[in-house]
Motif scaffolding. Structure first.
Motif, PDB file in Angstrom:
ATOM      1  N   ALA A   7       0.811  -1.226   0.000  1.00 54.79           N
ATOM      2  CA  ALA A   7       0.000   0.000   0.000  1.00 54.79           C
ATOM      3  C   ALA A   7       0.837   1.265   0.000  1.00 54.79           C
ATOM      4  N   LEU A   8       2.141   1.130   0.156  1.00 59.89           N
ATOM      5  CA  LEU A   8       2.997   2.305   0.319  1.00 59.89           C
ATOM      6  C   LEU A   8       3.390   2.878  -1.040  1.00 59.89           C
ATOM      7  N   GLY A   9       2.954   4.108  -1.312  1.00 61.86           N
ATOM      8  CA  GLY A   9       3.330   4.802  -2.537  1.00 61.86           C
ATOM      9  C   GLY A   9       4.180   6.001  -2.218  1.00 61.86           C
ATOM     10  N   PRO A  10       4.829   6.591  -3.215  1.00 62.80           N
ATOM     11  CA  PRO A  10       5.733   7.719  -2.976  1.00 62.80           C
ATOM     12  C   PRO A  10       5.081   8.918  -2.322  1.00 62.80           C
ATOM     13  N   GLU A  11       3.764   9.044  -2.502  1.00 65.28           N
ATOM     14  CA  GLU A  11       3.059  10.188  -1.887  1.00 65.28           C
ATOM     15  C   GLU A  11       3.113  10.143  -0.364  1.00 65.28           C
ATOM     16  N   ALA A  12       3.358   8.968   0.210  1.00 68.55           N
ATOM     17  CA  ALA A  12       3.367   8.832   1.672  1.00 68.55           C
ATOM     18  C   ALA A  12       4.487   9.643   2.315  1.00 68.55           C
ATOM     19  N   LEU A  13       5.581   9.879   1.572  1.00 68.20           N
ATOM     20  CA  LEU A  13       6.708  10.593   2.162  1.00 68.20           C
ATOM     21  C   LEU A  13       6.390  12.073   2.390  1.00 68.20           C
ATOM     22  N   ASP A  14       5.443  12.612   1.635  1.00 65.52           N
ATOM     23  CA  ASP A  14       5.051  14.017   1.785  1.00 65.52           C
ATOM     24  C   ASP A  14       3.733  14.186   2.529  1.00 65.52           C
ATOM     25  N   ALA A  15       3.053  13.083   2.803  1.00 58.89           N
ATOM     26  CA  ALA A  15       1.748  13.155   3.465  1.00 58.89           C
ATOM     27  C   ALA A  15       1.911  13.469   4.941  1.00 58.89           C
ATOM     28  N   PRO A  16       0.903  14.061   5.571  1.00 59.99           N
ATOM     29  CA  PRO A  16       0.941  14.258   7.024  1.00 59.99           C
ATOM     30  C   PRO A  16       1.078  12.912   7.728  1.00 59.99           C
ATOM     31  N   PRO A  17       1.793  12.862   8.851  1.00 62.64           N
ATOM     32  CA  PRO A  17       1.971  11.586   9.548  1.00 62.64           C
ATOM     33  C   PRO A  17       0.655  10.875   9.855  1.00 62.64           C
ATOM     34  N   GLY A  18      -0.373  11.639  10.196  1.00 60.88           N
ATOM     35  CA  GLY A  18      -1.661  11.025  10.511  1.00 60.88           C
ATOM     36  C   GLY A  18      -2.237  10.247   9.342  1.00 60.88           C
ATOM     37  N   LEU A  21      13.697  -8.579   3.782  1.00 57.41           N
ATOM     38  CA  LEU A  21      12.636  -9.012   4.702  1.00 57.41           C
ATOM     39  C   LEU A  21      11.237  -8.853   4.109  1.00 57.41           C
ATOM     40  N   GLY A  22      11.149  -8.296   2.893  1.00 58.08           N
ATOM     41  CA  GLY A  22       9.844  -8.154   2.246  1.00 58.08           C
ATOM     42  C   GLY A  22       9.089  -6.911   2.629  1.00 58.08           C
ATOM     43  N   GLY A  23       9.744  -5.982   3.336  1.00 55.99           N
ATOM     44  CA  GLY A  23       9.087  -4.732   3.691  1.00 55.99           C
ATOM     45  C   GLY A  23       9.210  -3.714   2.578  1.00 55.99           C
ATOM     46  N   ALA A  24       8.924  -2.453   2.899  1.00 58.73           N
ATOM     47  CA  ALA A  24       9.028  -1.375   1.918  1.00 58.73           C
ATOM     48  C   ALA A  24       9.649  -0.167   2.588  1.00 58.73           C
ATOM     49  N   MET A  25      10.395   0.592   1.791  1.00 62.17           N
ATOM     50  CA  MET A  25      11.064   1.780   2.306  1.00 62.17           C
ATOM     51  C   MET A  25      11.007   2.882   1.262  1.00 62.17           C
ATOM     52  N   LEU A  26      10.713   4.091   1.709  1.00 64.77           N
ATOM     53  CA  LEU A  26      10.807   5.282   0.882  1.00 64.77           C
ATOM     54  C   LEU A  26      11.875   6.179   1.480  1.00 64.77           C
ATOM     55  N   SER A  50      14.263  16.126  -4.917  1.00 69.24           N
ATOM     56  CA  SER A  50      12.832  15.833  -4.872  1.00 69.24           C
ATOM     57  C   SER A  50      12.519  14.368  -5.158  1.00 69.24           C
ATOM     58  N   ARG A  51      13.515  13.619  -5.592  1.00 69.64           N
ATOM     59  CA  ARG A  51      13.276  12.225  -5.981  1.00 69.64           C
ATOM     60  C   ARG A  51      13.018  11.335  -4.777  1.00 69.64           C
ATOM     61  N   VAL A  52      11.923  10.594  -4.834  1.00 67.42           N
ATOM     62  CA  VAL A  52      11.595   9.627  -3.791  1.00 67.42           C
ATOM     63  C   VAL A  52      12.138   8.265  -4.215  1.00 67.42           C
ATOM     64  N   LEU A  53      13.002   7.719  -3.407  1.00 73.09           N
ATOM     65  CA  LEU A  53      13.655   6.446  -3.704  1.00 73.09           C
ATOM     66  C   LEU A  53      12.946   5.290  -3.017  1.00 73.09           C
ATOM     67  N   THR A  54      12.909   4.150  -3.684  1.00 71.27           N
ATOM     68  CA  THR A  54      12.398   2.915  -3.089  1.00 71.27           C
ATOM     69  C   THR A  54      13.581   1.975  -2.805  1.00 71.27           C
TER      70      THR A  54
END
Length: 331
Positions: A148-159, A243-248, A270-274
Protein backbone atom coordinates in the motif's frame (compact mmCIF):
# COMPACT_ATOMS: atom_id res chain seq x y z
CA UNK A 1 15.37 -49.29 0.25
CA UNK A 2 14.26 -45.67 0.13
CA UNK A 3 17.10 -43.21 -0.31
CA UNK A 4 17.30 -39.80 1.28
CA UNK A 5 16.66 -37.01 -1.23
CA UNK A 6 19.75 -35.13 -2.35
CA UNK A 7 17.85 -32.03 -3.50
CA UNK A 8 16.03 -29.40 -1.50
CA UNK A 9 12.39 -30.52 -1.26
CA UNK A 10 11.05 -27.03 -1.98
CA UNK A 11 11.78 -26.61 -5.68
CA UNK A 12 13.78 -29.86 -5.97
CA UNK A 13 17.07 -28.08 -6.43
CA UNK A 14 20.43 -28.00 -4.80
CA UNK A 15 20.77 -25.21 -2.23
CA UNK A 16 22.62 -22.26 -3.80
CA UNK A 17 25.93 -21.03 -2.37
CA UNK A 18 25.42 -18.58 0.48
CA UNK A 19 28.28 -16.04 0.70
CA UNK A 20 26.28 -14.20 3.37
CA UNK A 21 27.33 -16.94 5.77
CA UNK A 22 30.90 -15.73 5.25
CA UNK A 23 29.92 -12.10 5.60
CA UNK A 24 28.57 -12.77 9.09
CA UNK A 25 32.14 -13.35 10.28
CA UNK A 26 32.83 -9.68 9.57
CA UNK A 27 29.92 -8.44 11.70
CA UNK A 28 30.81 -10.94 14.44
CA UNK A 29 34.39 -9.67 14.48
CA UNK A 30 33.25 -6.06 14.74
CA UNK A 31 30.76 -6.90 17.49
CA UNK A 32 33.37 -8.78 19.51
CA UNK A 33 35.78 -5.85 19.27
CA UNK A 34 33.10 -3.30 20.16
CA UNK A 35 31.77 -5.40 23.03
CA UNK A 36 34.94 -4.81 25.07
CA UNK A 37 34.15 -1.07 25.00
CA UNK A 38 30.54 -1.42 26.11
CA UNK A 39 29.79 1.05 28.92
CA UNK A 40 33.34 2.47 28.95
CA UNK A 41 32.24 5.92 27.83
CA UNK A 42 34.56 6.11 24.81
CA UNK A 43 32.53 6.11 21.61
CA UNK A 44 35.52 6.81 19.37
CA UNK A 45 37.59 3.93 20.75
CA UNK A 46 34.67 1.53 20.30
CA UNK A 47 34.14 2.70 16.72
CA UNK A 48 37.83 2.42 15.82
CA UNK A 49 38.16 -1.07 17.31
CA UNK A 50 35.07 -2.31 15.47
CA UNK A 51 36.12 -0.75 12.15
CA UNK A 52 39.58 -2.28 12.30
CA UNK A 53 38.21 -5.71 13.21
CA UNK A 54 35.62 -5.61 10.44
CA UNK A 55 38.15 -4.43 7.84
CA UNK A 56 40.51 -7.25 8.80
CA UNK A 57 37.75 -9.87 8.61
CA UNK A 58 36.56 -8.59 5.23
CA UNK A 59 40.12 -8.89 3.96
CA UNK A 60 39.92 -12.68 4.24
CA UNK A 61 36.76 -12.96 2.14
CA UNK A 62 37.29 -14.31 -1.41
CA UNK A 63 36.00 -11.26 -3.27
CA UNK A 64 37.00 -8.05 -4.99
CA UNK A 65 34.74 -5.76 -2.99
CA UNK A 66 34.47 -2.01 -2.77
CA UNK A 67 32.70 0.02 -0.08
CA UNK A 68 29.94 2.06 -1.71
CA UNK A 69 29.22 4.68 0.96
CA UNK A 70 31.28 5.10 4.12
CA UNK A 71 30.50 7.25 7.13
CA UNK A 72 33.38 9.71 6.76
CA UNK A 73 31.15 12.60 5.65
CA UNK A 74 28.88 12.27 8.69
CA UNK A 75 31.39 11.44 11.42
CA UNK A 76 34.12 13.72 10.07
CA UNK A 77 37.00 11.23 10.17
CA UNK A 78 38.48 8.55 7.95
CA UNK A 79 38.77 4.81 8.44
CA UNK A 80 39.67 1.66 6.50
CA UNK A 81 35.98 1.46 5.55
CA UNK A 82 35.65 4.83 3.79
CA UNK A 83 33.69 5.25 0.55
CA UNK A 84 35.48 3.51 -2.31
CA UNK A 85 37.79 1.50 -0.05
CA UNK A 86 38.70 -1.94 -1.47
CA UNK A 87 37.89 -4.98 0.64
CA UNK A 88 38.30 -8.69 0.26
CA UNK A 89 41.21 -10.92 -0.68
CA UNK A 90 41.36 -9.56 -4.22
CA UNK A 91 40.37 -12.94 -5.63
CA UNK A 92 36.76 -13.75 -6.38
CA UNK A 93 33.67 -11.91 -7.64
CA UNK A 94 33.42 -8.14 -7.81
CA UNK A 95 30.88 -6.90 -5.26
CA UNK A 96 29.32 -3.72 -3.94
CA UNK A 97 29.88 -3.73 -0.18
CA UNK A 98 28.18 -1.57 2.43
CA UNK A 99 29.11 -1.74 6.11
CA UNK A 100 28.60 -0.05 9.43
CA UNK A 101 30.88 -1.52 12.08
CA UNK A 102 28.66 -0.05 14.81
CA UNK A 103 25.16 1.20 14.23
CA UNK A 104 24.75 3.10 17.49
CA UNK A 105 28.31 3.74 18.73
CA UNK A 106 27.00 6.08 21.43
CA UNK A 107 24.78 3.26 22.68
CA UNK A 108 27.83 1.04 23.08
CA UNK A 109 29.79 3.73 24.90
CA UNK A 110 26.92 4.37 27.30
CA UNK A 111 26.04 0.71 27.81
CA UNK A 112 22.59 1.12 26.32
CA UNK A 113 20.62 -1.46 24.31
CA UNK A 114 20.15 -1.33 20.55
CA UNK A 115 23.66 -1.38 19.04
CA UNK A 116 24.45 -3.76 16.18
CA UNK A 117 27.15 -4.34 13.58
CA UNK A 118 25.88 -4.62 9.99
CA UNK A 119 27.11 -5.41 6.50
CA UNK A 120 25.61 -6.11 3.09
CA UNK A 121 26.74 -6.88 -0.40
CA UNK A 122 25.30 -7.12 -3.90
CA UNK A 123 26.61 -7.37 -7.48
CA UNK A 124 28.68 -4.44 -8.76
CA UNK A 125 26.56 -1.44 -9.65
CA UNK A 126 23.52 -2.70 -7.75
CA UNK A 127 23.85 -0.23 -4.85
CA UNK A 128 22.97 3.44 -5.21
CA UNK A 129 25.67 5.79 -3.94
CA UNK A 130 24.16 8.67 -1.93
CA UNK A 131 27.39 10.75 -1.83
CA UNK A 132 27.78 13.59 -1.21
CA UNK A 133 24.48 13.43 0.70
CA UNK A 134 24.91 12.82 4.41
CA UNK A 135 21.28 12.64 5.52
CA UNK A 136 18.01 11.38 4.11
CA UNK A 137 14.33 11.18 5.03
CA UNK A 138 13.15 7.62 5.63
CA UNK A 139 9.83 5.83 5.89
CA UNK A 140 9.82 2.08 6.53
CA UNK A 141 6.96 -0.41 6.88
CA UNK A 142 6.78 -4.18 7.17
CA UNK A 143 5.53 -6.67 4.62
CA UNK A 144 1.85 -6.40 5.59
CA UNK A 145 1.74 -2.72 4.65
CA UNK A 146 4.36 -2.79 1.88
CA UNK A 147 1.96 -3.10 -1.05
CA UNK A 148 0.00 0.00 0.00
CA UNK A 149 3.00 2.31 0.32
CA UNK A 150 3.33 4.80 -2.54
CA UNK A 151 5.73 7.72 -2.98
CA UNK A 152 3.06 10.19 -1.89
CA UNK A 153 3.37 8.83 1.67
CA UNK A 154 6.71 10.59 2.16
CA UNK A 155 5.05 14.02 1.78
CA UNK A 156 1.75 13.15 3.46
CA UNK A 157 0.94 14.26 7.02
CA UNK A 158 1.97 11.59 9.55
CA UNK A 159 -1.66 11.03 10.51
CA UNK A 160 -2.55 10.09 6.92
CA UNK A 161 0.33 7.61 6.71
CA UNK A 162 -0.50 6.12 10.09
CA UNK A 163 -4.13 5.61 9.02
CA UNK A 164 -2.98 3.93 5.80
CA UNK A 165 -0.63 1.55 7.63
CA UNK A 166 -3.16 0.78 10.35
CA UNK A 167 -5.84 -0.06 7.79
CA UNK A 168 -3.48 -2.29 5.82
CA UNK A 169 -2.38 -4.12 8.98
CA UNK A 170 -5.90 -4.50 10.38
CA UNK A 171 -5.09 -2.41 13.45
CA UNK A 172 -6.28 0.76 15.13
CA UNK A 173 -3.88 3.69 14.97
CA UNK A 174 -3.49 3.46 18.75
CA UNK A 175 -2.09 -0.06 18.27
CA UNK A 176 0.79 1.18 16.10
CA UNK A 177 4.34 1.65 17.38
CA UNK A 178 6.49 4.16 15.46
CA UNK A 179 10.30 4.20 15.65
CA UNK A 180 11.79 7.72 15.61
CA UNK A 181 15.33 8.83 16.42
CA UNK A 182 15.39 11.13 19.43
CA UNK A 183 16.66 14.29 17.74
CA UNK A 184 15.66 17.94 18.04
CA UNK A 185 14.80 17.93 14.33
CA UNK A 186 12.07 15.39 15.07
CA UNK A 187 10.25 17.27 17.85
CA UNK A 188 7.29 18.31 15.68
CA UNK A 189 7.13 14.87 14.01
CA UNK A 190 6.96 13.16 17.41
CA UNK A 191 4.13 15.44 18.51
CA UNK A 192 2.18 14.85 15.29
CA UNK A 193 2.48 11.07 15.64
CA UNK A 194 1.30 11.25 19.24
CA UNK A 195 -1.60 13.54 18.35
CA UNK A 196 -2.68 11.02 15.73
CA UNK A 197 -2.88 8.43 18.52
CA UNK A 198 0.10 6.19 17.75
CA UNK A 199 2.77 5.23 20.26
CA UNK A 200 6.35 6.38 19.78
CA UNK A 201 9.48 4.26 20.29
CA UNK A 202 12.32 6.73 20.82
CA UNK A 203 15.96 5.76 20.59
CA UNK A 204 18.96 8.13 20.66
CA UNK A 205 20.79 6.27 17.85
CA UNK A 206 20.63 3.20 15.64
CA UNK A 207 18.13 3.68 12.85
CA UNK A 208 19.39 0.66 10.86
CA UNK A 209 18.23 -1.43 13.82
CA UNK A 210 14.99 0.55 13.75
CA UNK A 211 14.43 -0.31 10.10
CA UNK A 212 15.10 -4.00 10.77
CA UNK A 213 12.69 -4.05 13.71
CA UNK A 214 10.05 -2.44 11.49
CA UNK A 215 10.47 -4.82 8.56
CA UNK A 216 10.87 -7.97 10.66
CA UNK A 217 7.50 -9.45 11.75
CA UNK A 218 9.02 -10.23 15.16
CA UNK A 219 10.42 -6.72 15.68
CA UNK A 220 7.47 -5.11 17.45
CA UNK A 221 7.64 -1.87 15.39
CA UNK A 222 5.05 -0.98 12.74
CA UNK A 223 6.56 2.10 11.13
CA UNK A 224 9.81 4.06 11.07
CA UNK A 225 9.82 7.78 10.32
CA UNK A 226 12.35 10.60 10.30
CA UNK A 227 15.72 11.77 9.03
CA UNK A 228 18.89 9.73 9.50
CA UNK A 229 22.23 8.98 7.87
CA UNK A 230 22.29 8.33 4.11
CA UNK A 231 24.81 5.47 4.29
CA UNK A 232 22.70 3.94 7.06
CA UNK A 233 19.71 4.32 4.75
CA UNK A 234 21.43 2.24 2.09
CA UNK A 235 22.06 -0.57 4.57
CA UNK A 236 18.50 -0.31 5.85
CA UNK A 237 17.21 -0.68 2.28
CA UNK A 238 19.16 -3.94 1.87
CA UNK A 239 17.63 -5.38 5.05
CA UNK A 240 14.10 -4.11 4.43
CA UNK A 241 14.09 -5.46 0.88
CA UNK A 242 15.34 -8.87 2.02
CA UNK A 243 12.64 -9.01 4.70
CA UNK A 244 9.84 -8.15 2.25
CA UNK A 245 9.09 -4.73 3.69
CA UNK A 246 9.03 -1.37 1.92
CA UNK A 247 11.06 1.78 2.31
CA UNK A 248 10.81 5.28 0.88
CA UNK A 249 13.71 7.70 1.14
CA UNK A 250 14.82 11.09 -0.12
CA UNK A 251 18.03 13.06 0.24
CA UNK A 252 17.54 15.64 3.02
CA UNK A 253 20.46 18.07 3.43
CA UNK A 254 20.70 19.40 6.97
CA UNK A 255 22.87 22.45 6.33
CA UNK A 256 23.89 24.78 3.52
CA UNK A 257 27.22 23.04 2.86
CA UNK A 258 25.51 19.70 2.35
CA UNK A 259 22.83 21.32 0.16
CA UNK A 260 25.50 22.97 -2.00
CA UNK A 261 27.44 19.71 -2.36
CA UNK A 262 24.30 17.86 -3.42
CA UNK A 263 23.49 20.56 -5.98
CA UNK A 264 27.00 20.40 -7.42
CA UNK A 265 26.67 16.63 -7.72
CA UNK A 266 23.28 17.15 -9.43
CA UNK A 267 21.42 14.99 -6.91
CA UNK A 268 17.66 15.34 -7.34
CA UNK A 269 16.46 16.47 -3.91
CA UNK A 270 12.83 15.83 -4.87
CA UNK A 271 13.28 12.22 -5.98
CA UNK A 272 11.60 9.63 -3.79
CA UNK A 273 13.66 6.45 -3.70
CA UNK A 274 12.40 2.91 -3.09
CA UNK A 275 14.34 -0.16 -1.96
CA UNK A 276 14.77 -1.16 -5.61
CA UNK A 277 16.25 2.25 -6.42
CA UNK A 278 18.77 1.91 -3.61
CA UNK A 279 19.74 -1.72 -4.17
CA UNK A 280 18.70 -3.30 -7.46
CA UNK A 281 17.96 -6.95 -8.12
CA UNK A 282 17.51 -9.96 -5.88
CA UNK A 283 21.11 -10.99 -5.28
CA UNK A 284 21.34 -9.11 -1.99
CA UNK A 285 22.87 -10.38 1.26
CA UNK A 286 22.62 -8.69 4.66
CA UNK A 287 24.01 -9.60 8.07
CA UNK A 288 23.71 -8.03 11.52
CA UNK A 289 25.28 -9.07 14.83
CA UNK A 290 24.14 -7.77 18.19
CA UNK A 291 26.62 -5.74 20.25
CA UNK A 292 24.28 -4.69 23.04
CA UNK A 293 20.89 -6.34 23.47
CA UNK A 294 18.22 -5.44 20.93
CA UNK A 295 14.63 -6.53 20.41
CA UNK A 296 15.75 -9.10 17.84
CA UNK A 297 19.35 -9.95 18.75
CA UNK A 298 21.23 -10.63 21.97
CA UNK A 299 24.31 -8.58 22.59
CA UNK A 300 27.81 -9.97 23.06
CA UNK A 301 27.94 -12.16 26.18
CA UNK A 302 31.12 -13.09 28.06
CA UNK A 303 31.35 -16.42 29.91
CA UNK A 304 34.94 -16.53 31.11
CA UNK A 305 36.43 -19.02 28.67
CA UNK A 306 34.17 -18.20 25.73
CA UNK A 307 32.03 -15.42 24.22
CA UNK A 308 28.76 -15.84 22.38
CA UNK A 309 27.14 -13.72 19.71
CA UNK A 310 23.83 -13.76 17.90
CA UNK A 311 23.43 -12.72 14.28
CA UNK A 312 20.75 -12.24 11.65
CA UNK A 313 21.55 -13.36 8.09
CA UNK A 314 19.21 -12.43 5.24
CA UNK A 315 19.21 -13.45 1.59
CA UNK A 316 16.83 -11.70 -0.77
CA UNK A 317 16.91 -14.26 -3.58
CA UNK A 318 15.73 -17.19 -1.48
CA UNK A 319 13.77 -15.22 1.11
CA UNK A 320 15.65 -16.87 3.96
CA UNK A 321 16.03 -15.35 7.43
CA UNK A 322 18.54 -17.08 9.67
CA UNK A 323 19.31 -16.47 13.32
CA UNK A 324 22.78 -17.74 14.12
CA UNK A 325 24.15 -18.17 17.64
CA UNK A 326 27.92 -18.58 17.70
CA UNK A 327 30.29 -19.59 20.50
CA UNK A 328 33.77 -18.10 20.26
CA UNK A 329 36.22 -19.89 22.55
CA UNK A 330 38.88 -17.69 24.09
CA UNK A 331 42.47 -18.83 23.88
Amino acid sequence: MQQNPTNVEAGRRQPPPHPGLGLVRATESAALAAGRWMGMGDRQAADHAAQDAMAEALGFMPMCGRVVSGEELRVGEHSRLDSGAPCGSGKGPELDVEVNAIDGASLVAEGRPGAISVAAFAPPGAMWNPAPAVYMEKLVVGRKAASALGPEALDAPPGWTLALVARQMGKDIRDLVVFILERSRHESLIQEVRRAGARVFLRPAGDIAGAIMTADPEGGIDLMLGVGGASEGLLAACAVKALGGAMLARVAPQDEDERRACAEAELDLSRVLTCEDMVAGNDVFFTATGITDTTLLRGVRYHGDYVDTQSLVLRMDTGTRRLISTEHRLK
